[in-house]
Scaffold this motif. Structure first.
Motif, PDB file in Angstrom:
ATOM      1  N   LYS A  36      -3.833  -0.465  -2.680  1.00 50.80           N
ATOM      2  CA  LYS A  36      -3.177   0.797  -2.350  1.00 50.80           C
ATOM      3  C   LYS A  36      -4.167   1.636  -1.561  1.00 50.80           C
ATOM      4  O   LYS A  36      -5.267   1.914  -2.019  1.00 50.80           O
ATOM      5  CB  LYS A  36      -2.768   1.523  -3.636  1.00 50.80           C
ATOM      6  CG  LYS A  36      -1.997   2.775  -3.428  1.00 50.80           C
ATOM      7  CD  LYS A  36      -0.595   2.474  -3.010  1.00 50.80           C
ATOM      8  CE  LYS A  36       0.216   3.761  -3.015  1.00 50.80           C
ATOM      9  NZ  LYS A  36       1.518   3.553  -2.437  1.00 50.80           N
ATOM     10  N   THR A  41      -5.051   5.229   0.306  1.00 51.27           N
ATOM     11  CA  THR A  41      -4.676   6.640   0.312  1.00 51.27           C
ATOM     12  C   THR A  41      -4.782   7.244   1.704  1.00 51.27           C
ATOM     13  O   THR A  41      -4.144   8.244   1.994  1.00 51.27           O
ATOM     14  CB  THR A  41      -5.567   7.439  -0.656  1.00 51.27           C
ATOM     15  OG1 THR A  41      -6.929   7.261  -0.279  1.00 51.27           O
ATOM     16  CG2 THR A  41      -5.365   6.970  -2.078  1.00 51.27           C
ATOM     17  N   PHE A  44       3.099   8.618   4.144  1.00 48.99           N
ATOM     18  CA  PHE A  44       1.958   7.777   4.522  1.00 48.99           C
ATOM     19  C   PHE A  44       2.185   7.305   5.963  1.00 48.99           C
ATOM     20  O   PHE A  44       2.867   6.323   6.211  1.00 48.99           O
ATOM     21  CB  PHE A  44       1.840   6.600   3.557  1.00 48.99           C
ATOM     22  CG  PHE A  44       0.573   5.809   3.719  1.00 48.99           C
ATOM     23  CD1 PHE A  44      -0.633   6.329   3.279  1.00 48.99           C
ATOM     24  CD2 PHE A  44       0.563   4.579   4.312  1.00 48.99           C
ATOM     25  CE1 PHE A  44      -1.808   5.613   3.414  1.00 48.99           C
ATOM     26  CE2 PHE A  44      -0.593   3.849   4.458  1.00 48.99           C
ATOM     27  CZ  PHE A  44      -1.777   4.369   4.009  1.00 48.99           C
TER      28      PHE A  44
END
Length: 86
Positions: free
Chosen positions: A54, A56, A80
């Motif tokens: 994942k 960020t 995102f």
């Protein structure tokens, strides 16, 4: 012809590599089994790592993990997004 004769050695000595002048039986089969085992472990770790990955912050340039990362395939997070300018 061909080198010196083998010297006598103590029979009670044990070593994990097989001792002096080791010529283990079925060494090709054992090598294949060890290679397949190592491949299975590496494949499992790779799969688990790809599932848990994942980010960020969107990468500034293309990286190879973008090919298998679920985050880049699904676009599940609408916020995102890649940066507007590099």
């Amino acid at each position: 012809m061909g080198g010196t004769p083998r010297r006598p050695y103590p029979k009670e000595v044990w070593s994990p590599s097989g001792g002096w002048w080791s010529q283990p039986r079925l060494w090709k089969r054992n090598t294949v089994i060890a290679g397949l085992g190592a491949f299975a472990v590496v494949a499992f770790v790779f799969k688990k790592s790809a599932e848990l990955e994942k980010r960020t912050i969107y990468p500034r340039v293309w990286i190879p993990s973008m090919m298998w990362s679920k985050q880049f395939k699904d676009n599940d997070d609408p916020y995102f997004q890649p940066p507007k300018s590099l």
